[in-house]
Scaffold this motif. Structure first.
Motif, PDB file in Angstrom:
ATOM      1  N   LEU A 125     -11.240  30.156 -55.253  1.00 16.28           N
ATOM      2  CA  LEU A 125     -12.199  29.554 -55.266  1.00 16.28           C
ATOM      3  C   LEU A 125     -11.767  28.131 -54.150  1.00 16.28           C
ATOM      4  N   ASN A 126     -10.639  27.956 -54.574  1.00 16.88           N
ATOM      5  CA  ASN A 126     -10.193  26.452 -54.116  1.00 16.88           C
ATOM      6  C   ASN A 126     -10.029  27.118 -52.358  1.00 16.88           C
ATOM      7  N   THR A 127      -9.300  28.476 -52.239  1.00 17.91           N
ATOM      8  CA  THR A 127      -9.807  29.188 -50.530  1.00 17.91           C
ATOM      9  C   THR A 127     -10.800  28.675 -50.019  1.00 17.91           C
ATOM     10  N   ALA A 128     -12.067  29.833 -50.973  1.00 15.10           N
ATOM     11  CA  ALA A 128     -13.245  29.708 -50.165  1.00 15.10           C
ATOM     12  C   ALA A 128     -13.606  28.684 -49.908  1.00 15.10           C
ATOM     13  N   ALA A 129     -13.188  27.394 -50.807  1.00 16.31           N
ATOM     14  CA  ALA A 129     -14.015  25.740 -50.159  1.00 16.31           C
ATOM     15  C   ALA A 129     -13.092  25.431 -49.058  1.00 16.31           C
ATOM     16  N   LEU A 130     -11.592  25.556 -48.680  1.00 18.53           N
ATOM     17  CA  LEU A 130     -11.116  25.541 -47.592  1.00 18.53           C
ATOM     18  C   LEU A 130     -11.524  25.950 -46.714  1.00 18.53           C
ATOM     19  N   SER A 131     -11.876  27.398 -47.261  1.00 20.18           N
ATOM     20  CA  SER A 131     -12.119  27.813 -45.372  1.00 20.18           C
ATOM     21  C   SER A 131     -13.327  27.362 -44.975  1.00 20.18           C
ATOM     22  N   VAL A 132     -14.221  27.072 -45.984  1.00 22.84           N
ATOM     23  CA  VAL A 132     -15.949  26.247 -45.662  1.00 22.84           C
ATOM     24  C   VAL A 132     -15.702  25.054 -44.696  1.00 22.84           C
ATOM     25  N   PHE A 133     -14.491  24.330 -45.634  1.00 23.61           N
ATOM     26  CA  PHE A 133     -14.305  22.799 -44.723  1.00 23.61           C
ATOM     27  C   PHE A 133     -13.549  22.919 -43.722  1.00 23.61           C
ATOM     28  N   SER A 134     -12.898  24.180 -43.058  1.00 22.10           N
ATOM     29  CA  SER A 134     -11.767  24.014 -42.430  1.00 22.10           C
ATOM     30  C   SER A 134     -13.194  24.617 -40.888  1.00 22.10           C
ATOM     31  N   LEU A 135     -14.436  25.315 -41.626  1.00 19.32           N
ATOM     32  CA  LEU A 135     -15.285  26.237 -40.231  1.00 19.32           C
ATOM     33  C   LEU A 135     -15.553  24.405 -39.992  1.00 19.32           C
ATOM     34  N   ALA A 136     -16.406  23.651 -41.608  1.00 16.31           N
ATOM     35  CA  ALA A 136     -18.009  22.531 -40.733  1.00 16.31           C
ATOM     36  C   ALA A 136     -16.833  21.555 -40.043  1.00 16.31           C
ATOM     37  N   SER A 137     -15.032  21.822 -40.082  1.00 16.59           N
ATOM     38  CA  SER A 137     -14.244  20.550 -38.991  1.00 16.59           C
ATOM     39  C   SER A 137     -14.307  21.427 -37.876  1.00 16.59           C
ATOM     40  N   VAL A 138     -14.055  22.192 -37.493  1.00 15.87           N
ATOM     41  CA  VAL A 138     -14.263  23.130 -35.927  1.00 15.87           C
ATOM     42  C   VAL A 138     -15.952  23.188 -35.065  1.00 15.87           C
ATOM     43  N   PHE A 139     -16.515  23.527 -36.475  1.00 19.32           N
ATOM     44  CA  PHE A 139     -17.691  22.571 -35.749  1.00 19.32           C
ATOM     45  C   PHE A 139     -17.883  21.669 -35.769  1.00 19.32           C
ATOM     46  N   PHE A 140     -17.769  20.665 -36.546  1.00 18.76           N
ATOM     47  CA  PHE A 140     -17.777  19.007 -35.934  1.00 18.76           C
ATOM     48  C   PHE A 140     -17.195  18.694 -34.720  1.00 18.76           C
ATOM     49  N   GLN A 141     -16.032  18.712 -34.768  1.00 18.22           N
ATOM     50  CA  GLN A 141     -14.535  19.072 -34.408  1.00 18.22           C
ATOM     51  C   GLN A 141     -15.216  19.095 -32.980  1.00 18.22           C
ATOM     52  N   LYS A 142     -15.883  20.141 -32.606  1.00 20.78           N
ATOM     53  CA  LYS A 142     -16.368  20.618 -31.584  1.00 20.78           C
ATOM     54  C   LYS A 142     -17.595  19.594 -30.805  1.00 20.78           C
ATOM     55  N   ALA A 143     -18.376  18.717 -31.937  1.00 23.07           N
ATOM     56  CA  ALA A 143     -19.239  18.216 -31.490  1.00 23.07           C
ATOM     57  C   ALA A 143     -19.014  16.738 -31.710  1.00 23.07           C
ATOM     58  N   LYS A 144     -18.063  16.302 -31.846  1.00 28.15           N
ATOM     59  CA  LYS A 144     -17.167  15.116 -31.343  1.00 28.15           C
ATOM     60  C   LYS A 144     -17.488  14.243 -32.738  1.00 28.15           C
ATOM     61  N   LYS A 145     -17.865  14.832 -34.100  1.00 28.61           N
ATOM     62  CA  LYS A 145     -18.406  13.953 -35.240  1.00 28.61           C
ATOM     63  C   LYS A 145     -17.452  14.359 -36.163  1.00 28.61           C
ATOM     64  N   ARG A 146     -17.506  13.306 -36.762  1.00 28.99           N
ATOM     65  CA  ARG A 146     -16.471  13.440 -38.597  1.00 28.99           C
ATOM     66  C   ARG A 146     -17.108  14.124 -39.394  1.00 28.99           C
ATOM     67  N   LEU A 147     -16.657  14.984 -40.246  1.00 32.27           N
ATOM     68  CA  LEU A 147     -17.270  15.163 -40.908  1.00 32.27           C
ATOM     69  C   LEU A 147     -17.676  14.297 -42.675  1.00 32.27           C
ATOM     70  N   PHE A 148     -18.345  13.497 -43.023  1.00 30.82           N
ATOM     71  CA  PHE A 148     -18.843  12.921 -43.811  1.00 30.82           C
ATOM     72  C   PHE A 148     -18.384  12.608 -45.187  1.00 30.82           C
ATOM     73  N   PHE A 149     -17.761  13.550 -45.755  1.00 26.48           N
ATOM     74  CA  PHE A 149     -17.483  14.034 -47.039  1.00 26.48           C
ATOM     75  C   PHE A 149     -16.184  13.995 -47.091  1.00 26.48           C
ATOM     76  N   CYS A 150     -15.801  13.857 -45.812  1.00 30.68           N
ATOM     77  CA  CYS A 150     -13.970  14.149 -45.384  1.00 30.68           C
ATOM     78  C   CYS A 150     -13.461  12.283 -44.700  1.00 30.68           C
ATOM     79  N   GLU A 151     -14.270  11.884 -44.417  1.00 32.56           N
ATOM     80  CA  GLU A 151     -14.618  10.145 -44.295  1.00 32.56           C
ATOM     81  C   GLU A 151     -15.277   9.599 -46.140  1.00 32.56           C
ATOM     82  N   ILE A 152     -15.347  10.084 -46.238  1.00 31.87           N
ATOM     83  CA  ILE A 152     -15.983   9.475 -47.629  1.00 31.87           C
ATOM     84  C   ILE A 152     -14.633   9.430 -48.324  1.00 31.87           C
ATOM     85  N   PHE A 153     -14.321  11.081 -48.906  1.00 32.63           N
ATOM     86  CA  PHE A 153     -13.293  10.714 -49.513  1.00 32.63           C
ATOM     87  C   PHE A 153     -11.495  10.786 -49.293  1.00 32.63           C
ATOM     88  N   GLY A 154     -11.395   9.919 -47.767  1.00 35.13           N
ATOM     89  CA  GLY A 154      -9.951   9.816 -46.935  1.00 35.13           C
ATOM     90  C   GLY A 154     -10.323   8.677 -47.458  1.00 35.13           C
TER      91      GLY A 154
END
Length: 114
Positions: free
Chosen positions: A31-60
């Protein structure tokens, strides 16, 4: 899912948090590996769009405060709800409400710090 199937097939028992058996450890790992995979894919997608993932900003920014709030919320849920005898539908509602409250708390803290 494959780790869970493999662990149940090899060890012939279902995951149990109380016993802390290998199927439970494999379930948590998968389950943790699946969650990290989803966040990694979202991070790559948002990095190309020059946006920061909302959850990463909140929890960071507010990790310790959110962690403490989530622990207090977990304790209050455990005191208020008989978690061993709850139906699956009610458990799902409790988890959704828990997720909503934790994210809302984090978003409020993030908004106050800006």
């Amino acid at each position: 899912a494959s780790l869970r199937f493999l662990s149940e097939f090899v060890f012939q028992e279902s995951p149990s948090r109380r016993l802390l058996n290998f199927p439970f450890l494999f379930l948590c790992a998968s389950l943790n590996t699946a969650a990290l995979s989803v966040f990694s894919l979202a991070s790559v997608f948002f990095q190309k769009a020059k946006k920061r993932l909302f959850f990463c900003e909140i929890f960071g920014r507010n990790f310790v405060q959110i962690f403490l709030f989530a622990n207090i919320l977990t304790g209050s849920v455990n005191l208020a709800v008989d978690t061993l005898d709850v139906k699956a539908e009610n458990a799902a509602l409790v988890l959704l409400l828990y997720f909503y409250l934790v994210v809302t708390f984090g978003a409020a803290l993030n908004h106050l710090k800006k």
